[in-house]
Motif scaffolding. Sequence first.
Motif, PDB file in Angstrom:
ATOM      1  N   ALA A  74      37.755  93.373  17.485  1.00  0.00           N
ATOM      2  CA  ALA A  74      36.664  92.433  17.713  1.00  0.00           C
ATOM      3  C   ALA A  74      36.845  91.128  16.939  1.00  0.00           C
ATOM      4  O   ALA A  74      36.416  90.073  17.401  1.00  0.00           O
ATOM      5  CB  ALA A  74      35.338  93.094  17.336  1.00  0.00           C
ATOM      6  N   ARG A 321      34.024  96.974  18.554  1.00  0.00           N
ATOM      7  CA  ARG A 321      32.617  96.991  18.961  1.00  0.00           C
ATOM      8  C   ARG A 321      32.254  98.367  19.508  1.00  0.00           C
ATOM      9  O   ARG A 321      33.063  99.024  20.150  1.00  0.00           O
ATOM     10  CB  ARG A 321      32.347  95.916  20.013  1.00  0.00           C
ATOM     11  CG  ARG A 321      32.491  94.496  19.491  1.00  0.00           C
ATOM     12  CD  ARG A 321      32.019  93.472  20.512  1.00  0.00           C
ATOM     13  NE  ARG A 321      32.486  92.137  20.145  1.00  0.00           N
ATOM     14  CZ  ARG A 321      33.587  91.578  20.624  1.00  0.00           C
ATOM     15  NH1 ARG A 321      34.332  92.231  21.500  1.00  0.00           N
ATOM     16  NH2 ARG A 321      33.946  90.381  20.240  1.00  0.00           N
ATOM     17  N   ASP A 324      31.550  98.541  23.922  1.00  0.00           N
ATOM     18  CA  ASP A 324      32.641  97.721  24.467  1.00  0.00           C
ATOM     19  C   ASP A 324      33.693  98.625  25.082  1.00  0.00           C
ATOM     20  O   ASP A 324      34.170  99.557  24.423  1.00  0.00           O
ATOM     21  CB  ASP A 324      33.268  96.881  23.350  1.00  0.00           C
ATOM     22  CG  ASP A 324      34.194  95.784  23.863  1.00  0.00           C
ATOM     23  OD1 ASP A 324      34.839  95.989  24.913  1.00  0.00           O
ATOM     24  OD2 ASP A 324      34.282  94.731  23.209  1.00  0.00           O
ATOM     25  N   VAL A 418      31.432  92.049  15.297  1.00  0.00           N
ATOM     26  CA  VAL A 418      31.237  93.453  15.641  1.00  0.00           C
ATOM     27  C   VAL A 418      29.741  93.666  15.885  1.00  0.00           C
ATOM     28  O   VAL A 418      28.908  93.012  15.250  1.00  0.00           O
ATOM     29  CB  VAL A 418      31.741  94.374  14.505  1.00  0.00           C
ATOM     30  CG1 VAL A 418      31.740  95.837  14.932  1.00  0.00           C
ATOM     31  CG2 VAL A 418      33.142  93.960  14.071  1.00  0.00           C
ATOM     32  N   ASP A 419      29.399  94.572  16.800  1.00  0.00           N
ATOM     33  CA  ASP A 419      27.996  94.749  17.174  1.00  0.00           C
ATOM     34  C   ASP A 419      27.273  95.795  16.330  1.00  0.00           C
ATOM     35  O   ASP A 419      26.193  96.262  16.693  1.00  0.00           O
ATOM     36  CB  ASP A 419      27.872  95.078  18.667  1.00  0.00           C
ATOM     37  CG  ASP A 419      28.636  96.330  19.077  1.00  0.00           C
ATOM     38  OD1 ASP A 419      29.257  96.962  18.197  1.00  0.00           O
ATOM     39  OD2 ASP A 419      28.634  96.660  20.277  1.00  0.00           O
TER      40      ASP A 419
END
Length: 474
Positions: A74, A321, A324, A418-419
């Motif tokens: 990411a 992520r 993703d 990054v989520d």
Amino acid sequence: MESFDLVIRNGTVATASDIMQCDVGIKDGKVAMLGRGLPPGREEIDASGKLVLPGGVDAHCHLDQPMEEGLKMADDFRSGTISAACGGTTTVIPFAAQAKGGSLRAAVEDYHRRADGKAVIDYAFHMIVSDPSEEVLKNELPQLVREGYTSFKIYMTYDDLKLNDRQILDLLALARREGALVMVHAENADCIGWLTEQLEEAGLTAPKYHAHSRPMMVEREATHRAIALSELVDVPILIVHVSGREAIEQIRWAHGHGLRIHAETCPQYLVLTADHLDDGYHGAKCICSPPPRDKANQQYVWDGLASGLFTVFSSDHAPFRYEDPQGKKPGGKEVPFRYIPNGTPGLETRMPILFSEGVGRGRIDLNRFVALTATDPAKMYGLYPRKGTIAIGSDADIAIWDPHRQVTVRNSMLHHDVDYTPYEGMSLTGWPVLTLSRGEIVWRDGEVLGTPGRGQFLPCGLPDPARPKVQIPG
């Protein structure tokens, strides 16, 4: 007439060995003077009530590293170095990874292309050697070491990276000859493969079973074997991301026998446990190797940090992520743990976690914090004293910390791409409020000021910790 470009006044300056009440004068990107009542600077920063610390050196992180087909990291050098700077880190050392059958030099050249024009802070490269061919051993690797790529990582696990013992011995001998430092990912690949198949046959494929496939003895055996191979060749090595008690005991044994075995650990082994993987598919967020262990194990890691068994504290930032199809859900699906990419993000939270949980709780002192996060990694990889300390002539890489600032970690406040963060909701005390890279403010009070591309590549010197024991004739 102004003597300095910048003066930091009224702060508490700490290095790995000293704590001083003094001002810091900066000129042309370097520390020019330490003292009280310094002449004025073109710019002044009042650090009253704050700590003035060397910028961190995160010597183990992964940024924009080429992955197998279908996967993608990411963070690139832009988002990754911004995130690092916002967490008080001013130097990163990620990995140029050789593909099996490929050229090591081509990997390094490709990595330069990925970094060029993006980095906000300074950076060096480690290499990953996955295919020690005759060309690599005789030509590419020795030449690259001489050009300033003085450390390389080898793996004892992962099918596309692992080396056998004979290949490891060849590389250790080369490192001894050339003065390079070898980093070792120590886990027994065959044990992991066998255990994984047993778990899959029993239908146990949820993320939590990743930890079952890599028990402590898998790390213990490989750590023991890496130490033995190092002893045979008589060359120091660094065991990376040591997770807990059983590997620590092997390293302690080696130290007791006079062997130069260095060790690194990471935040995930201080504050996460295997229970964090037991959260349905959300457990994938905390899949890394070696995996976090149980709560009791954390004390062994803290003891190793306090005693000096660990030389380096790194993030092992490996950003994927969660939501993703190129990340933790390959192809957009929830997959068995075997296929979930390994790694957790942590560039920005590495130093605040160790400061809050270590210094703040009395487990380590401030000097030890500086040593683990900045000074010793700079020494380990041939960047000291340019990096890792506040001393006259050193780069003015400095983080000003508010030791009392209380922060609840939220992914929304972090600067990586990054989520999620595995440390969501964690309460920390102490956070950097300003970061200088070569005398330039790159992060201040919530604002990113560093320009992508200002970060410089750092060729590394031959590190003293890589030298074999000196044999005194007698």
